[in-house]
Scaffold this active site. Structure first.
Site, PDB file in Angstrom:
ATOM      1  CE  LYS A   9      -4.391  -1.895   1.400  1.00 20.91           C
ATOM      2  NZ  LYS A   9      -5.414  -2.127   2.419  1.00 20.91           N
ATOM      3  NE  ARG A  68      -7.597  -8.442   1.014  1.00 23.84           N
ATOM      4  CZ  ARG A  68      -7.235  -7.723  -0.044  1.00 23.84           C
ATOM      5  NH1 ARG A  68      -6.214  -6.892   0.046  1.00 23.84           N
ATOM      6  NH2 ARG A  68      -7.893  -7.838  -1.180  1.00 23.84           N
TER       7      ARG A  68
END
Ligand code: HH2
Length: 306
Positions: A234, A268
């Protein structure tokens, strides 16, 4: 918090996750492998948009050690527009069908109750909803099914969520919000042992908010539910290291380990093999720490070591 107390808290936080026909022991940190069947996901958009490529990638992640495969047909990256139900169904269902007997629980990453129902009918074990079952009919879609659910925090909607995220105290507000969604799920008849909570890194949060949430992740353990963290590749990691999305493996692994050390039980991730090795080291050391804290450390005086 003392090290012994924090490790005791982490172990007490989450023994099992009930998800459909699976019961996932959370005595070690579990890996949820990301499978984006989308043309436009932020890190792998288009790579697995064809069903065959998606299925092969899912199988590869299972071989590499994924405990769960999370299949999504809608990108929720900042600025993304919602995808019509039919498109999402056509992307996701063939891949779910092909992987349903692959040996690990499958998760469907969706906010659409109709797709939740269709996926559950195919035997999916987990509904992962970045909108925390707020769509009309979503709570009802999962209620009597026994599936696991992930309730994620998001401020706003993907289209605009990064315009001006605002919090007086991001950790307290995310915790309170997740507590309310957990209570709504309980009130709807979803059993506690099915529920996992996720602070939603990057969803309506600045980089500073994300850093603070990770630093204080252990405060969310007070909610009494297992925590899932998705930081893989991210932009908050990109911001810390100054590298584009394709060069964030080391940062993603560091983030997974940090999340684990602060109490996350599921991470995740896109890069399963590398995360598996990093977590194997972390889990092994954590187990040794637990034995010492419990006073169960064996006397290995004669044991050879390198
Ligand atoms: N992040 C993304 C999607 N789904 N679900 C949970 N529970 N937690 C997350 O942090 C999370 C999530 C976004 O990442 P990705 O799927 O890689 O990208 P995109 O939304 O662009 O498909």
């Amino acid at each position: 918090m003392t090290p012994a107390r924090s490790s005791a808290m982490l172990r007490a936080a989450a023994p099992h996750w009930r998800c459909g026909r699976h019961e996932l022991a959370l005595d070690r940190v579990r890996i949820m492998g990301v499978l984006n069947v989308t043309p436009d996901s932020f890190s792998d958009g288009g790579r697995f948009a064809a069903p065959r490529a998606a299925v092969e990638h899912g199988q590869r992640m299972i071989e590499e050690g994924a405990d769960i495969i999370d299949i999504g047909g809608e990108s929720t990256r900042p600025g993304a527009a919602p995808v019509p139900l039919e498109v999402e169904r056509e992307r996701v269902l063939p891949v779910l069908r092909a992987l349903r007997d692959a040996g690990v629980p499958l998760s469907v990453d969706t906010s659409q109750p109709e797709l939740m129902r269709a996926a559950l009918d195919l035997g999916v074990s987990i509904v992962n909803d970045v909108r925390a079952l707020r769509a009309q009919g979503a709570l009802e879609a999962v209620r009597g099914t026994g599936c696991g659910v992930v309730l994620m925090h998001m401020q706003g909607e993907p289209g605009t969520m990064q315009v001006a995220p605002r919090y007086a105290d991001v950790v307290a507000e995310v915790a309170a919000w997740l507590g309310q969604r957990r209570d709504a799920a309980l009130a709807a008849g979803i059993e506690r042992e099915r529920i996992v909570l996720d602070p939603g890194f990057g969803f309506g949060k600045t980089h500073a908010h994300n850093r603070r949430l990770l630093a204080r992740l252990d405060q969310l353990l007070a909610l009494g539910q297992p925590l899932l963290v998705g930081l893989s590749r991210k932009s908050s990691l990109g911001d810390m290291i100054g590298r584009p999305v394709g060069e964030r493996l080391g940062a993603s692994i560091a983030a997974a380990l940090l999340a684990a050390s602060k109490g996350a039980r599921i991470v995740r991730v896109h890069d399963v093999a590398a995360t598996r090795d990093a977590l194997a080291v972390w889990n092994a050391v954590q187990a040794a720490d637990g034995q010492a804290a419990d006073g169960q450390a064996a006397d290995h005086a004669g044991e050879a070591s390198q």
